[in-house]
Write a protein that holds these residues in place. Structure first.
Motif, PDB file in Angstrom:
ATOM      1  N   ALA A   8       0.841  -1.210   0.000  1.00 15.59           N
ATOM      2  CA  ALA A   8       0.000   0.000   0.000  1.00 15.59           C
ATOM      3  C   ALA A   8       0.870   1.252   0.000  1.00 15.59           C
ATOM      4  CB  ALA A   8      -0.918  -0.020   1.214  1.00 15.59           C
ATOM      5  N   ALA A   9       1.988   1.199   0.736  1.00 16.03           N
ATOM      6  CA  ALA A   9       2.889   2.354   0.775  1.00 16.03           C
ATOM      7  C   ALA A   9       3.505   2.613  -0.602  1.00 16.03           C
ATOM      8  CB  ALA A   9       3.988   2.128   1.809  1.00 16.03           C
ATOM      9  N   ASP A  10       3.782   1.547  -1.354  1.00 20.70           N
ATOM     10  CA  ASP A  10       4.366   1.727  -2.683  1.00 20.70           C
ATOM     11  C   ASP A  10       3.397   2.417  -3.629  1.00 20.70           C
ATOM     12  OD1 ASP A  10       6.939   0.520  -2.284  1.00 20.70           O
ATOM     13  OD2 ASP A  10       5.913  -1.409  -2.184  1.00 20.70           O
ATOM     14  N   PHE A  11       2.124   2.035  -3.588  1.00 26.87           N
ATOM     15  CA  PHE A  11       1.140   2.695  -4.447  1.00 26.87           C
ATOM     16  C   PHE A  11       1.072   4.187  -4.147  1.00 26.87           C
ATOM     17  CE2 PHE A  11      -0.812  -1.536  -5.300  1.00 26.87           C
ATOM     18  CZ  PHE A  11      -0.807  -1.448  -6.672  1.00 26.87           C
ATOM     19  N   ALA A  12       1.229   4.537  -2.866  1.00 32.56           N
ATOM     20  CA  ALA A  12       1.201   5.947  -2.492  1.00 32.56           C
ATOM     21  C   ALA A  12       2.452   6.679  -2.955  1.00 32.56           C
ATOM     22  CB  ALA A  12       1.062   6.081  -0.975  1.00 32.56           C
ATOM     23  N   ARG A  13       3.496   5.920  -3.290  1.00 30.23           N
ATOM     24  CA  ARG A  13       4.776   6.528  -3.666  1.00 30.23           C
ATOM     25  C   ARG A  13       5.097   6.343  -5.144  1.00 30.23           C
ATOM     26  NH1 ARG A  13       7.103   4.179   1.765  1.00 30.23           N
ATOM     27  NH2 ARG A  13       6.729   5.956   3.136  1.00 30.23           N
ATOM     28  N   VAL A  14       4.132   5.943  -5.945  1.00 28.80           N
ATOM     29  CA  VAL A  14       4.342   5.916  -7.393  1.00 28.80           C
ATOM     30  C   VAL A  14       4.298   7.356  -7.908  1.00 28.80           C
ATOM     31  CG1 VAL A  14       3.363   5.229  -9.618  1.00 28.80           C
ATOM     32  CG2 VAL A  14       3.378   3.616  -7.712  1.00 28.80           C
ATOM     33  N   ARG A  15       5.286   7.725  -8.693  1.00 28.18           N
ATOM     34  CA  ARG A  15       5.282   9.079  -9.253  1.00 28.18           C
ATOM     35  C   ARG A  15       5.940   9.064 -10.622  1.00 28.18           C
ATOM     36  NH1 ARG A  15      10.181  11.889  -8.491  1.00 28.18           N
ATOM     37  NH2 ARG A  15      11.685  10.815  -7.146  1.00 28.18           N
ATOM     38  N   PHE A  16       5.590  10.046 -11.429  1.00 29.64           N
ATOM     39  CA  PHE A  16       6.193  10.230 -12.732  1.00 29.64           C
ATOM     40  C   PHE A  16       7.312  11.257 -12.605  1.00 29.64           C
ATOM     41  CE2 PHE A  16       2.172   8.378 -13.820  1.00 29.64           C
ATOM     42  CZ  PHE A  16       2.455   7.603 -14.935  1.00 29.64           C
ATOM     43  N   ALA A  17       8.441  10.951 -13.199  1.00 22.79           N
ATOM     44  CA  ALA A  17       9.567  11.882 -13.149  1.00 22.79           C
ATOM     45  C   ALA A  17       9.147  13.202 -13.801  1.00 22.79           C
ATOM     46  CB  ALA A  17      10.773  11.297 -13.874  1.00 22.79           C
ATOM     47  N   PRO A  18       9.299  14.320 -13.110  1.00 23.78           N
ATOM     48  CA  PRO A  18       8.825  15.596 -13.673  1.00 23.78           C
ATOM     49  C   PRO A  18       9.705  16.141 -14.785  1.00 23.78           C
ATOM     50  CG  PRO A  18       9.850  15.958 -11.543  1.00 23.78           C
ATOM     51  CD  PRO A  18       9.789  14.467 -11.724  1.00 23.78           C
ATOM     52  N   ARG A  19      10.946  15.676 -14.888  1.00 21.81           N
ATOM     53  CA  ARG A  19      11.871  16.161 -15.919  1.00 21.81           C
ATOM     54  C   ARG A  19      12.653  14.988 -16.494  1.00 21.81           C
ATOM     55  NH1 ARG A  19      11.838  19.553 -11.837  1.00 21.81           N
ATOM     56  NH2 ARG A  19      13.604  18.568 -10.805  1.00 21.81           N
ATOM     57  N   PRO A  20      13.165  15.109 -17.704  1.00 20.52           N
ATOM     58  CA  PRO A  20      13.952  14.018 -18.289  1.00 20.52           C
ATOM     59  C   PRO A  20      15.286  13.853 -17.569  1.00 20.52           C
ATOM     60  CG  PRO A  20      14.006  15.936 -19.714  1.00 20.52           C
ATOM     61  CD  PRO A  20      13.021  16.250 -18.635  1.00 20.52           C
ATOM     62  N   ALA A  21      15.833  12.649 -17.635  1.00 18.71           N
ATOM     63  CA  ALA A  21      17.111  12.324 -17.011  1.00 18.71           C
ATOM     64  C   ALA A  21      18.174  12.225 -18.107  1.00 18.71           C
ATOM     65  CB  ALA A  21      17.010  11.007 -16.243  1.00 18.71           C
ATOM     66  N   PRO A  22      19.110  13.170 -18.171  1.00 24.26           N
ATOM     67  CA  PRO A  22      20.043  13.203 -19.308  1.00 24.26           C
ATOM     68  C   PRO A  22      20.830  11.915 -19.518  1.00 24.26           C
ATOM     69  CG  PRO A  22      20.196  15.228 -18.028  1.00 24.26           C
ATOM     70  CD  PRO A  22      19.315  14.304 -17.257  1.00 24.26           C
ATOM     71  N   LEU A  23      21.384  11.342 -18.446  1.00 26.62           N
ATOM     72  CA  LEU A  23      22.221  10.161 -18.654  1.00 26.62           C
ATOM     73  C   LEU A  23      21.402   8.909 -18.904  1.00 26.62           C
ATOM     74  CD1 LEU A  23      25.263  10.616 -16.248  1.00 26.62           C
ATOM     75  CD2 LEU A  23      24.952  11.322 -18.635  1.00 26.62           C
ATOM     76  N   GLN A  24      20.211   8.821 -18.347  1.00 28.22           N
ATOM     77  CA  GLN A  24      19.376   7.665 -18.672  1.00 28.22           C
ATOM     78  C   GLN A  24      18.886   7.755 -20.117  1.00 28.22           C
ATOM     79  OE1 GLN A  24      19.225   5.009 -17.279  1.00 28.22           O
ATOM     80  NE2 GLN A  24      17.346   3.907 -17.761  1.00 28.22           N
ATOM     81  N   GLU A  25      18.585   8.958 -20.577  1.00 31.24           N
ATOM     82  CA  GLU A  25      18.212   9.137 -21.985  1.00 31.24           C
ATOM     83  C   GLU A  25      19.400   8.786 -22.885  1.00 31.24           C
ATOM     84  OE1 GLU A  25      15.269   9.678 -24.668  1.00 31.24           O
ATOM     85  OE2 GLU A  25      14.999  10.060 -22.523  1.00 31.24           O
ATOM     86  N   LEU A  26      20.604   9.125 -22.438  1.00 25.70           N
ATOM     87  CA  LEU A  26      21.796   8.736 -23.188  1.00 25.70           C
ATOM     88  C   LEU A  26      21.929   7.222 -23.242  1.00 25.70           C
ATOM     89  CD1 LEU A  26      24.503   9.413 -24.594  1.00 25.70           C
ATOM     90  CD2 LEU A  26      25.540   9.470 -22.308  1.00 25.70           C
ATOM     91  N   ASN A  27      21.704   6.550 -22.106  1.00 27.74           N
ATOM     92  CA  ASN A  27      21.782   5.084 -22.088  1.00 27.74           C
ATOM     93  C   ASN A  27      20.844   4.468 -23.116  1.00 27.74           C
ATOM     94  OD1 ASN A  27      23.650   5.145 -20.005  1.00 27.74           O
ATOM     95  ND2 ASN A  27      22.149   4.752 -18.401  1.00 27.74           N
ATOM     96  N   THR A  28      19.613   4.956 -23.168  1.00 33.36           N
ATOM     97  CA  THR A  28      18.648   4.365 -24.096  1.00 33.36           C
ATOM     98  C   THR A  28      19.003   4.689 -25.541  1.00 33.36           C
ATOM     99  OG1 THR A  28      17.151   6.270 -23.836  1.00 33.36           O
ATOM    100  CG2 THR A  28      16.785   4.373 -22.388  1.00 33.36           C
TER     101      THR A  28
END
Length: 355
Positions: A8-28
């Motif tokens: 239940a705590a995890d459902f309350a802590r699901v969130r969408f990243a508000p901004r892109p992540a430069p290095l993760q975008e680079l990885n992909t």
């Protein structure tokens, strides 16, 4: 199948990243560059990026033998400077364990600088930082404003979905074919197993350079991350670049772009050849390539062969609903593999990809 277990705590802590992540975008982006599929749409972009990557980025390949990457390359900071510095915040024991994990299956010693990184050498960390920065500046800096705009639109769309339908509906809509049942989110993925969040929560990170399965990362501290494809399915073009038709020409080649425009209505092979000013054999070969990518359908009607673009092909040219006008005779665009030899003359090691 990956099963992600929520409390239940995890459902309350699901969130969408508000901004892109430069290095993760680079990885992909680097993962997509190394994938063998989607050649029709990505081959030119891949070869262009391979040729453009500077020598300073080459150390990244040493960290990913056989396509396995250490987890400390999964970085989700929205600020590039913080992201470049964040790998050094990993505990030394975890860094050593990750380097050993990815290099253990491969015979022979790791490159000298990787062994220095294993020891925690400051110069090795600076070398890694320069490699990531150089790769980002080449691969993503020109299109970063586009990534930011796409991310903002995706964030707004997901916020509305959560507000109207709830978190569970947003999760299942995020990954087609996924299923949420009794607190377990089942997601199709090559990784088979279970991820227990145990109250850490989950951050959903869209990416615009990846069209494959969702990618899961578990940093040693904080929430887990799920990176999912949210882009248009085409290589991104810089802001202010030419319109959709010219962008498609960059991806497909002008002849194939023109064929897609014409095939809003049915055309025979000879009809396409006449409109484009090319031979029947050339028109047939290009139509076959588009058909192989699902962009064109072909049926036989007596002695004639009729081509028409599919719904997917229509989506790619959605700003051009009418057939293109008659076009002057032109030289056929080179086959996408035409300059492959040039790329091979500057061989690059396989760049890194997230695990």
């Amino acid at each position: 199948m990956l099963r992600i277990h929520f409390t239940a705590a995890d459902f309350a802590r699901v969130r969408f990243a508000p901004r892109p992540a430069p290095l993760q975008e680079l990885n992909t982006a680097l993962m997509t560059m190394c994938r063998p599929d989607h050649d029709l749409l990505f081959d030119r972009w891949r070869r262009r990026l391979l040729r453009a990557l500077p020598a300073a980025a080459e150390p990244l390949a040493d960290l990913v033998p056989g396509g396995r990457a250490p987890q400390f390359l999964d970085v989700f900071h929205a600020d590039l400077t913080e992201a470049l510095d964040s790998a050094r915040t990993w505990r030394p024991a975890l860094v050593r364990a990750e380097i050993e994990r990815v290099h253990a299956p491969h015979p022979g010693p790791a490159p000298q600088w990787v062994r220095a990184l294993h020891r925690g050498d400051a110069d090795a960390w600076r070398l890694l930082r320069r490699a990531q920065q150089a790769a980002f500046e080449t691969a993503l800096r020109p299109v970063w404003p586009v990534v930011q705009d796409l991310h903002q639109a995706e964030f707004t769309r997901q916020a509305l979905t959560v507000a109207e339908h709830g978190t569970a509906a947003a999760l299942t809509a995020l990954v087609p074919g996924s299923r949420l049942h009794e607190g377990v989110w089942e997601v199709a993925a090559p990784r088979v197993g279970d991820l227990h969040l145990r109250g850490r929560g989950l951050v959903l990170q869209p990416t615009f350079h990846w069209t494959g399965h969702p990618l899961v990362a578990e940093p040693p501290d904080g929430p887990a991350f799920l990176t999912y494809p949210a882009g248009p399915g085409l290589p991104l073009a810089p802001s202010g670049a030419a319109g959709t038709d010219e962008a498609l020409a960059e991806v497909l080649g002008r002849t194939r772009r023109d064929i897609l425009l014409l095939l809003a209505d049915e055309h025979t092979t000879s009809g396409l050849a006449r409109r484009l000013g090319v031979s029947n054999a050339t028109a047939s070969a290009h139509a076959a390539a588009l058909r192989g990518a699902g962009l064109v359908s072909t049926v036989r009607a007596g002695r004639a062969v009729l081509h028409r673009r599919t719904a997917l092909g229509g989506l790619l040219v959605r700003r051009h609903p009418r057939p293109a006008p008659d076009m002057p005779a032109q030289q056929t665009s080179p086959h996408p593999s035409g300059d492959l030899d040039a790329a091979l003359r500057r061989p690059r090691p396989t760049p890194p990809a997230p695990p």
